[in-house]
Motif scaffolding. Structure first.
Motif, PDB file in Angstrom:
ATOM      1  N   UNK A 220       0.892  -1.299   0.091  1.00 35.93           N
ATOM      2  CA  UNK A 220       0.506  -0.568   0.068  1.00 35.93           C
ATOM      3  C   UNK A 220       0.875   1.139   0.138  1.00 35.93           C
ATOM      4  N   UNK A 221       1.645   1.671  -0.785  1.00 39.28           N
ATOM      5  CA  UNK A 221       2.740   2.716  -1.304  1.00 39.28           C
ATOM      6  C   UNK A 221       2.198   3.649  -0.960  1.00 39.28           C
ATOM      7  N   UNK A 222       0.688   4.352  -1.710  1.00 38.53           N
ATOM      8  CA  UNK A 222      -0.224   5.296  -1.852  1.00 38.53           C
ATOM      9  C   UNK A 222      -0.354   5.693   0.087  1.00 38.53           C
ATOM     10  N   UNK A 223      -0.413   4.593   0.308  1.00 41.10           N
ATOM     11  CA  UNK A 223      -1.102   4.862   1.915  1.00 41.10           C
ATOM     12  C   UNK A 223      -0.123   5.592   3.042  1.00 41.10           C
ATOM     13  N   UNK A 224       0.709   4.879   2.089  1.00 40.73           N
ATOM     14  CA  UNK A 224       2.348   4.719   3.116  1.00 40.73           C
ATOM     15  C   UNK A 224       2.753   6.346   2.393  1.00 40.73           C
ATOM     16  N   UNK A 225       2.252   6.896   1.711  1.00 37.88           N
ATOM     17  CA  UNK A 225       3.161   8.444   1.473  1.00 37.88           C
ATOM     18  C   UNK A 225       2.219   9.356   1.726  1.00 37.88           C
ATOM     19  N   UNK A 226       1.028   8.742   1.936  1.00 38.88           N
ATOM     20  CA  UNK A 226       0.099   9.577   2.860  1.00 38.88           C
ATOM     21  C   UNK A 226       0.209   9.848   4.354  1.00 38.88           C
ATOM     22  N   UNK A 227       0.197   8.543   4.454  1.00 40.74           N
ATOM     23  CA  UNK A 227       0.836   9.206   6.190  1.00 40.74           C
ATOM     24  C   UNK A 227       1.723  10.603   6.638  1.00 40.74           C
ATOM     25  N   UNK A 228       3.154   9.671   5.071  1.00 39.48           N
ATOM     26  CA  UNK A 228       4.480  10.442   5.656  1.00 39.48           C
ATOM     27  C   UNK A 228       3.569  12.087   5.332  1.00 39.48           C
ATOM     28  N   UNK A 229       2.860  12.108   4.254  1.00 36.96           N
ATOM     29  CA  UNK A 229       2.339  13.737   3.997  1.00 36.96           C
ATOM     30  C   UNK A 229       1.205  13.712   5.608  1.00 36.96           C
ATOM     31  N   UNK A 230       1.007  13.069   6.505  1.00 40.47           N
ATOM     32  CA  UNK A 230      -0.040  13.935   7.585  1.00 40.47           C
ATOM     33  C   UNK A 230       0.893  14.073   8.597  1.00 40.47           C
ATOM     34  N   UNK A 231       1.969  12.941   9.062  1.00 43.84           N
ATOM     35  CA  UNK A 231       3.166  13.228  10.217  1.00 43.84           C
ATOM     36  C   UNK A 231       4.089  13.691  10.059  1.00 43.84           C
ATOM     37  N   UNK A 232       4.783  14.860   8.416  1.00 46.64           N
ATOM     38  CA  UNK A 232       5.816  15.518   7.822  1.00 46.64           C
ATOM     39  C   UNK A 232       5.479  16.507   8.625  1.00 46.64           C
ATOM     40  N   UNK A 233       4.676  17.213   7.969  1.00 44.48           N
ATOM     41  CA  UNK A 233       3.876  18.114   9.168  1.00 44.48           C
ATOM     42  C   UNK A 233       3.206  18.926  10.244  1.00 44.48           C
ATOM     43  N   UNK A 254      -5.179  18.314   5.341  1.00 42.79           N
ATOM     44  CA  UNK A 254      -6.215  17.347   4.117  1.00 42.79           C
ATOM     45  C   UNK A 254      -5.156  16.278   4.190  1.00 42.79           C
ATOM     46  N   UNK A 255      -4.007  16.386   4.233  1.00 42.43           N
ATOM     47  CA  UNK A 255      -3.132  15.014   4.171  1.00 42.43           C
ATOM     48  C   UNK A 255      -4.440  14.054   5.081  1.00 42.43           C
ATOM     49  N   UNK A 256      -4.362  14.157   6.318  1.00 42.21           N
ATOM     50  CA  UNK A 256      -5.456  13.178   7.240  1.00 42.21           C
ATOM     51  C   UNK A 256      -6.573  12.643   6.477  1.00 42.21           C
ATOM     52  N   UNK A 257      -7.572  13.165   5.905  1.00 36.42           N
ATOM     53  CA  UNK A 257      -8.638  13.362   5.301  1.00 36.42           C
ATOM     54  C   UNK A 257      -8.531  12.540   3.725  1.00 36.42           C
ATOM     55  N   UNK A 258      -7.363  13.077   3.229  1.00 35.87           N
ATOM     56  CA  UNK A 258      -7.128  11.966   2.167  1.00 35.87           C
ATOM     57  C   UNK A 258      -6.747  10.280   2.053  1.00 35.87           C
ATOM     58  N   UNK A 259      -6.088  10.297   3.772  1.00 34.71           N
ATOM     59  CA  UNK A 259      -5.256   8.912   4.057  1.00 34.71           C
ATOM     60  C   UNK A 259      -6.660   8.215   4.818  1.00 34.71           C
ATOM     61  N   UNK A 260      -7.280   9.057   5.396  1.00 34.22           N
ATOM     62  CA  UNK A 260      -8.546   8.283   5.816  1.00 34.22           C
ATOM     63  C   UNK A 260      -9.047   7.379   4.397  1.00 34.22           C
ATOM     64  N   UNK A 261      -9.903   8.366   3.651  1.00 28.78           N
ATOM     65  CA  UNK A 261     -10.321   7.906   2.446  1.00 28.78           C
ATOM     66  C   UNK A 261      -9.153   6.476   1.896  1.00 28.78           C
ATOM     67  N   UNK A 262      -8.026   6.738   1.538  1.00 28.66           N
ATOM     68  CA  UNK A 262      -7.560   5.845   0.828  1.00 28.66           C
ATOM     69  C   UNK A 262      -7.617   4.037   1.350  1.00 28.66           C
ATOM     70  N   UNK A 263      -7.654   4.801   2.908  1.00 25.58           N
ATOM     71  CA  UNK A 263      -7.124   3.040   3.941  1.00 25.58           C
ATOM     72  C   UNK A 263      -8.738   2.080   3.747  1.00 25.58           C
ATOM     73  N   UNK A 264      -9.562   3.086   3.638  1.00 20.81           N
ATOM     74  CA  UNK A 264     -11.502   2.907   4.153  1.00 20.81           C
ATOM     75  C   UNK A 264     -11.785   1.901   2.726  1.00 20.81           C
ATOM     76  N   UNK A 265     -10.672   2.615   2.216  1.00 18.93           N
ATOM     77  CA  UNK A 265     -11.340   1.792   0.631  1.00 18.93           C
ATOM     78  C   UNK A 265      -9.923   0.835  -0.130  1.00 18.93           C
TER      79      UNK A 265
END
Length: 474
Positions: A220-233, A254-265
């Motif tokens: 789940x590389x997209x999920x990992x990338x979005x997780x990084x986008x949540x955590x770094x800022x 914003x990244x957290x919302x995208x991460x949640x959508x991605x991981x739930x799907x």
């Protein structure tokens, strides 16, 4: 089966935990805490040598936690999928490379880069150890041997406590660069032990419910990338709390919302939000880890800096003053590790933190040395109890197929707390670690300690951990 494996638990006829795994497990898991804590007494000498104020040397702390907070759950997920051996060897090898870079660093920027490498390099040890405990439990039919989990917790907290003393000794002998050079022999030893002792057959895929999916899907590389986008800022905001940086929180949200959508799907999510969201006890444990580490690391970095600059101790003597904490923490861990349950340990740990913070509020540059030793002694109680109780909670509360990534998330929340502590320390002290700054920091620590106590008092699910621990023992 080796003699160690065949050395069955007496009276049960079942094979015992393979004790050959303990050396690489313990050494790998302590690489992070030793690098987290040894730098505490090196911040002042590094600042003097490189002409950097405390607000800049604080990045040496933050950089490691930024990398580790991001890397722990990612590496943990890799271990859940591929098993611990390969990930452990690659990660611990990076520690040695980071040690070389730090030893030869010409300036603060390169030194911060070395700390980032150390953060990523030390990510595998703890999740790999927890995954090995789980796989051995499945092999032997006996869940979580208490002595192994206690040894893991004791090793981590012992190193965390002795780190400043070791750092002071190394600085006294060879200067602050020796605190980076130490990683080279530690890395070599960890890699050699991993090659000799870790199982070549990776047990993790057999536990993974998505083992038949493609490797890319399971990662789940997209999920990992979005997780990084949540955590770094988020962590960048916490490093230097100021309203002018509000946009960092907005980016994280914003990244957290995208991460949640991605991981739930996602069919095989990096972090299964459905399972995690329904696991309130585990979420409460993560919350306790965050506030607990705010107190623990504000003491480690803030109190240590003040003891050098505000009280006048040398780096070596600042580390030596924490010996009472080291001795009591080890004793408390060994004794409490034999007892089932976690609620009592957490409550006593919260009380110890609160008492120590109250004493810090009374300190000044003219205080007698015995008061500094008293503070260290009081902190020995939570140091010996909290890590052990939090670790055992995660082991019993997490999805067995995601043990390593759940352990990694525990460290992520703990390091977020550490980042808050680092930011609070920098904001409290500014350019100089004086007594007024120490008292401001102690007020923050006291608030976090009280929150930790409240989160424990009203958590009725902790009794389930004791019940699970008792069932595992039988």
């Amino acid at each position: 089966m080796t003699d160690a494996q065949a050395g069955a638990v007496r009276g049960t006829g079942k094979p015992g935990f393979d004790r050959r795994l303990l050396p690489p497990m313990l050494l790998g898991s302590v690489l992070n805490p030793i690098n987290s804590t040894i730098v505490a007494v090196a911040l002042v000498p590094i600042g003097r040598a490189l002409g950097a104020p405390a607000s800049q040397t604080a990045w040496l702390v933050s950089a490691l936690y930024l990398a580790t907070s991001l890397g722990q759950p990612v590496v943990g997920r890799l271990i859940d999928i591929f098993g611990p051996r390969r990930v452990f060897l690659l990660s611990t090898g990076l520690v040695g490379a980071a040690g070389v870079v730090g030893t030869l660093a010409p300036g603060l920027g390169v030194l911060i880069g070395a700390r980032v490498l150390l953060g990523f390099g030390t990510c595998a040890g703890y999740p790999a150890a927890m995954a090995l405990v789980r796989s051995e439990a499945e092999r032997t039919g006996r869940d979580s041997p208490g002595g192994v989990l206690t040894a893991l917790a004791v090793a981590n907290q012992t190193v965390a406590v002795v780190g400043p003393l070791l750092g002071g000794l190394l600085i006294a002998v060879g200067g602050w660069r020796t605190t980076f050079a130490l990683n080279v022999p530690l890395s070599v030893a960890a890699v050699l032990l991993g090659l000799r002792r870790l199982p070549r057959a990776d047990p993790a895929p057999a536990r993974d419910p998505a083992r038949h999916a493609s490797t890319a899907a399971r990662l789940d590389l997209p999920g990992m990338g979005l997780f990084a986008a949540v955590l770094v800022p988020l962590l960048l905001f916490l490093m230097n709390l100021h309203l002018r940086d509000w946009y960092l929180l907005a980016l994280s949200a914003a990244a957290g919302a995208a991460f949640a959508v991605r991981e739930l799907r996602a069919a095989t999510p990096f972090i299964d939000l459905r399972v995690l969201g329904g696991n309130a006890p585990l979420l409460a444990t993560y919350g306790r880890a965050l506030v607990s580490y705010v107190v623990a690391y504000a003491f480690l970095y803030g109190f240590t800096q003040w003891s050098e600059e505000g009280f006048g101790l040398t780096p070596f003597h600042a580390g030596l003053a924490q010996i009472p904490m080291f001795l009591l923490a080890v004793g408390v861990s060994v004794v409490s590790g034999r007892r089932r349950g976690v609620r009592g340990k957490l409550l006593l740990g919260a009380a110890g933190q609160t008492a120590a913070c109250l004493v810090i509020l009374t300190l000044s540059g003219d205080s007698p040395l015995w008061m500094l030793l008293l503070v260290a002694l009081l902190f020995g109680v939570p140091q010996g109890l909290n890590n052990l109780a939090l670790q055992n909670s995660v082991y019993f509360q997490a999805d067995p197929g995601r043990t390593a990534s759940s352990a990694g998330l525990l460290r992520t929340f703990a390091y977020i707390g550490s980042m808050v502590a680092s930011s609070a320390t920098a904001a409290s002290f500014g350019e100089h670690a004086d007594t007024g700054g120490l008292h401001r920091l102690a007020a923050v620590m006291l608030g976090a300690g009280v929150l930790y106590l409240v989160l424990t008092l009203f958590d009725r699910t902790l009794g389930r951990v004791a019940a699970a621990d008792t069932r595992a023992a039988t």
